[in-house]
Design a protein around this motif. Structure first.
Motif, mmCIF file in Angstrom:
data_model
loop_
_atom_site.group_PDB
_atom_site.id
_atom_site.type_symbol
_atom_site.label_atom_id
_atom_site.label_comp_id
_atom_site.label_asym_id
_atom_site.label_seq_id
_atom_site.Cartn_x
_atom_site.Cartn_y
_atom_site.Cartn_z
ATOM 1 N N GLU A 118 5.559 12.918 -0.670
ATOM 2 C CA GLU A 118 5.084 13.202 -2.021
ATOM 3 C C GLU A 118 4.729 11.923 -2.769
ATOM 4 O O GLU A 118 5.437 10.922 -2.690
ATOM 5 N N CYS A 125 -1.894 8.480 2.298
ATOM 6 C CA CYS A 125 -2.107 9.372 3.442
ATOM 7 C C CYS A 125 -2.662 8.624 4.651
ATOM 8 O O CYS A 125 -2.310 8.946 5.796
ATOM 9 N N CYS A 168 1.645 16.485 -4.036
ATOM 10 C CA CYS A 168 1.193 15.616 -5.117
ATOM 11 C C CYS A 168 1.254 16.362 -6.440
ATOM 12 O O CYS A 168 1.386 17.585 -6.483
ATOM 13 N N ILE A 213 -7.281 18.240 -7.579
ATOM 14 C CA ILE A 213 -6.991 18.792 -6.253
ATOM 15 C C ILE A 213 -8.158 18.534 -5.311
ATOM 16 O O ILE A 213 -7.984 18.058 -4.186
ATOM 17 N N ASN A 252 -8.121 15.997 -2.024
ATOM 18 C CA ASN A 252 -8.396 16.507 -0.688
ATOM 19 C C ASN A 252 -9.639 15.867 -0.078
ATOM 20 O O ASN A 252 -9.693 15.622 1.130
ATOM 21 N N MET A 302 -2.968 19.905 1.561
ATOM 22 C CA MET A 302 -2.120 19.716 0.386
ATOM 23 C C MET A 302 -1.038 20.776 0.329
ATOM 24 O O MET A 302 -1.282 21.949 0.596
ATOM 25 N N ALA A 336 -5.604 23.363 -0.860
ATOM 26 C CA ALA A 336 -4.157 23.608 -0.793
ATOM 27 C C ALA A 336 -3.881 24.519 0.400
ATOM 28 O O ALA A 336 -4.378 25.639 0.463
#
Length: 295
Positions: free
Chosen positions: A134, A164, A174, A194, A198, A205, A226
């Motif tokens: 995280e 990452c 996150c 988001i 990504n 995610m 996500a």
């Protein structure tokens, strides 16, 4: 079937536009309920454990629950360690049979967080398990961890890329405006963030703080990458309230198995609803076929 690694599962979910539901188990009954709900929908599922749950029961007990129900089921099941700060516990989970581990060092500055996460990367590689980490602080209450709104820090996409790139994560947790626990007001989820994260990371995610989000919010977040959605608080309430509800309706019934079954059915219905909502129905066969192709 045997427990599966989270990394290929979440990659399949991200590539195919759905998310895998991740529920924080409470006991054997909730473990069985989440796997049976997934089985009835032909969907994968992630059984998560908090550090507090492991401390209350034991590594051996929890692994036995999950393996028992997973090995009798045809759908993919992951056993994942949720938010953990204790490296010794993380390694013991990986050694004992968890197929995914999470380090939460988000309270530390970037470099310290990364250094600790790299130590967990070594553990994950040693035992061949998936890994979640995280960056950014997600507000709210998660077990004994409390992050006030003033202390929450949304994740920067450039920092996310660096993080990452260094870690090769199965899932990236996150801060994008969600919160642990029930929302006191209308959540303000940053969908552009988001999407930017990504796009920058290419890493599935993990959306924490799923309890209380609207169907529209889930759909938008999943469409933007996500691939894992966590549900914990909602389960805690159904776990307790289902027993209270049964007792109100049946005040003279002292047969424990009927009370337990009422709780089991309520929890299973909750799990099924979220699995369906996240697009998981009938995704297990395609994922299993993809595993066979890469074997």
């Amino acid at each position: 079937m045997p427990l599966v690694n989270m990394k290929p599962l979440l990659r399949h979910a991200m590539d195919n536009g759905y998310a895998v539901a991740a529920f924080n188990l409470v006991d054997y009954g909730t473990t069985k309920a989440m796997v049976k709900a997934a089985e009835e929908l032909n969907a994968p599922v992630i059984c998560q454990t908090s550090a507090k749950t492991i401390q209350y029961f034991s590594h051996r007990e929890i692994v036995s629950w999950v393996r028992t129900v997973a090995e009798e089921s045809p759908v993919p099941v992951v056993l994942h360690l949720d938010h953990c700060k204790d490296l010794a516990m993380i390694e013991e989970c990986a050694r004992s049979g968890w197929t995914s581990i999470m380090i939460d060092a988000s309270e530390y500055p970037f470099e310290e967080n990364l250094a600790m996460s790299l130590r967990v990367r070594d553990i994950a590689d040693r035992y061949g398990v998936g890994m979640e980490a995280e960056l950014g602080q997600i507000m709210g209450v998660e077990d004994d961890m409390v992050v006030d709104e003033a202390d929450s820090v949304l994740t920067d996409p450039d920092d996310a890329r660096r993080f990452c790139d260094a870690l090769d994560l199965s899932a990236f947790a996150c801060a994008v405006g969600t919160a642990h626990g029930f929302y006191k007001g209308e959540p303000v989820v940053d969908f552009d963030r988001i999407e930017a994260i990504n796009r920058a990371t290419g890493t599935p995610m993990a959306l924490h703080g799923g309890t209380g989000l609207s169907d529209e919010t889930f759909a938008k977040a999943i469409a933007r990458g996500a691939a894992k959605v966590n549900i914990s608080t909602n389960l805690k309430h159904v776990f307790v309230e289902s027993v209270e509800d049964y007792r109100r309706k049946n005040p003279d019934d002292y047969e424990p198995l009927r009370v337990i079954d009422a709780q089991y059915q309520a929890c299973k219905a909750l799990f099924a609803g979220f699995i369906e909502k996240f697009g998981g129905r009938d995704t297990a066969p395609a994922f299993l076929a993809s595993l066979r192709e890469t074997a």
